[in-house]
Scaffold this active site. Sequence first.
Site: not given
Ligand SMILES: NC(=O)C1=CN([C@@H]2O[C@H](COP(=O)(O)OP(=O)(O)OC[C@H]3O[C@@H](n4cnc5c(N)ncnc54)[C@H](OP(=O)(O)O)[C@@H]3O)[C@@H](O)[C@H]2O)C=CC1
Ligand SMILES: O=C1O[C@H](COP(=O)(O)O)[C@@H](O)[C@H](O)[C@H]1O
Length: 600
Positions: A122, A288, A344, A349, A493
């Site tokens: 989600s 990356y 981050d 990366h 280059l």
């Molecule tokens: N978003 C991005 O651009 C990036 C994200 N990441 C990493 O990917 C992972 C997912 O990121 P992202 O999708 O942004 O995360 P979200 O905060 O959107 O969390 C993903 C899902 O996890 C569940 N969730 C969120 N918080 C909690 C909580 N405290 N306890 C239990 N369940 C929870 C929720 O689903 P539900 O409530 O339905 O269970 C939510 O939809 C993370 O580890 C993040 O660091 C890495 C790089 C980029």
């Molecule tokens: O891992 C991460 O990457 C994004 C940037 O990724 P990009 O592919 O769009 O360049 C960054 O925004 C985020 O903070 C970081 O967690």
Amino acid sequence: MDTLYSSTCRSPSYSVSPSSSSSSSINGQNHQRLNFSSCIAKRVLPAKVSFYSRRNSHLNVVLNQDGAVATPVTPVENETPFRKWKEGLLSSVPSTEEIKEPASFDQNKDESTVSITVVGASGDLAKKKIFPALFALYYEGCLPKHFTIFGYARSKMTDAELRNMVSKTLTCRIDKRENCGEKMDQFLKRCFYHSGQYDSQENFAELDKKLKEHEGGRVSNRLFYLSIPPNIFIDAVKCASSSASSGIGWTRVIVEKPFGRDSDSSAALTKALKQYLEEDQIFRIDHYLGKELVENLSVLRFSNLIFEPLWSRQYIRNVQLIFSEDFGTEGRGGYFDNYGIIRDIMQNHLLQILALFAMETPVSLDAEDIRNEKVKVLRSMRPLQLEDVVVGQYKSHTKGGVTYPAYTDDNTVPKGSLTPTFAAAALFIDNARWDGVPFLMKAGKALHNKSAEIRVQFRHVPGNLYNRNFGTDLDRATNELVIRVQPDEAIYLKINNKVPGLGMRLDRSNLNLHYAARYSKEIPDAYERLLLDAIEGERRLFIRSDELDAAWSLFTPVLKELEEKKIIPEYYPYGSRGPVGAHYLAARYKVRWGDLSIEQ
Ligand SMILES: NC(=O)C1=CN([C@@H]2O[C@H](COP(=O)(O)OP(=O)(O)OC[C@H]3O[C@@H](n4cnc5c(N)ncnc54)[C@H](OP(=O)(O)O)[C@@H]3O)[C@@H](O)[C@H]2O)C=CC1
Ligand SMILES: O=C1O[C@H](COP(=O)(O)O)[C@@H](O)[C@H](O)[C@H]1O
């Protein structure tokens, strides 16, 4: 000679000598033309690829442009990685996964299934990246015949609601739009949802039951993508491994960053993961590494004679790794404030790019050979000193009647937070190749543009006959290689050139490989490549635990110092080029940031 393709095909029973590098050198008697649509065939690999790096569930062949030509040498069942290792034909011990894999798996390849469960379906990443990447793989014919995708999260959703959510983010390749709607429908029919808690064995057992129904008694391979916040990684892994792992076939887990926030927490995470998984089941993703130009770094360097001889302190003055985004942390402030830009972007990366850039030539393109070389670079790095780090944080700025918020204006960020949204650092690799060469990193949010690039500034030409044509600014006359990772991918280059005419005026011009002009094909998203690799068991682009330890060892002391000393970041306006301190840091090492010069 034909262009060489390396391919993994689904038919069993043949293997090919790595030295069979052209159709003429292939044993004449047993040529076989194989029909397959595997997406891997489209990936061009150099001839000297390590043919045993991929799982033994695949057949490796040497191909010409229009098909596959394979030489049956030895039946695959006699060539397990374990046997090859024992016979001294493999440099590293095969993974436990490879040893465990049943011989019958190959024969049943077409009848095996891959189930991909997106845990945290989600969430933002799942919607933005994972489902679209899975669709793109399906669209390109890269997913196996039998596959199922499950979304898993706590939110209540029906299959239809998940499909509706996913459908909003799917797009078709701009270069191949035909049957797009149809393909989307077919893809969505293979997507299902199960609602459950991340720490519930019972809920994962229910998922297991549903997966089994879809797998229909075939050999089942299962990939779990942990797209959830890190504090629930372990609960989810524990439940997935004990209640929903595959009985026969492999089980792999893709783990998203952050992998801890310092050396201790990262080691604790690895230890906890290893209670439930073997190292070779863990795929730590750094997206990356899946970017086209980052993957191309090794090709550029190791398959072009003109670069490798220059790749050292002898010719390179400095290397710059630059990341910038033109938006702030709005919406992700809660996560970001606990990490900051160094954790981050830099520790993962940029450092991964640096390691790939600076490593010695690996023995082969095998995952372990490459990761061995990367880890050597990381372990040769000089401990980072506080005086070699500059931190900044963006503040509010009004431009053209629009007011952009400060970092701390975000409700999820504590008032007075000192978390850096910008950092610059000077790093050094204390080995023979790079002694004394500054590797400068710069990463920031809410800057004037969005870009990621590698800049290599070469030394001055000794005794340059044309020095007087450059005036006093000799730095401007040095060559610079720019690898623009994104956007608008390019490798160019900067060279000195005579301006056409009767006089002798020189200018700086670019030898430019501009991807959009050179290649008509759309560049796949990094997540596509990485998901495909995880499905294939290719670990080259994933982070091994010792690489992770070395990366944290480099940054942990300085991160602790910044926090303990409560170093106040330099404030820079939203949309600017970042704090001026970054220039002073570069100047200390006689470097000018290449991205800030007039002609970039
Ligand atoms: N978003 C991005 O651009 C990036 C994200 N990441 C990493 O990917 C992972 C997912 O990121 P992202 O999708 O942004 O995360 P979200 O905060 O959107 O969390 C993903 C899902 O996890 C569940 N969730 C969120 N918080 C909690 C909580 N405290 N306890 C239990 N369940 C929870 C929720 O689903 P539900 O409530 O339905 O269970 C939510 O939809 C993370 O580890 C993040 O660091 C890495 C790089 C980029
Ligand atoms: O891992 C991460 O990457 C994004 C940037 O990724 P990009 O592919 O769009 O360049 C960054 O925004 C985020 O903070 C970081 O967690």
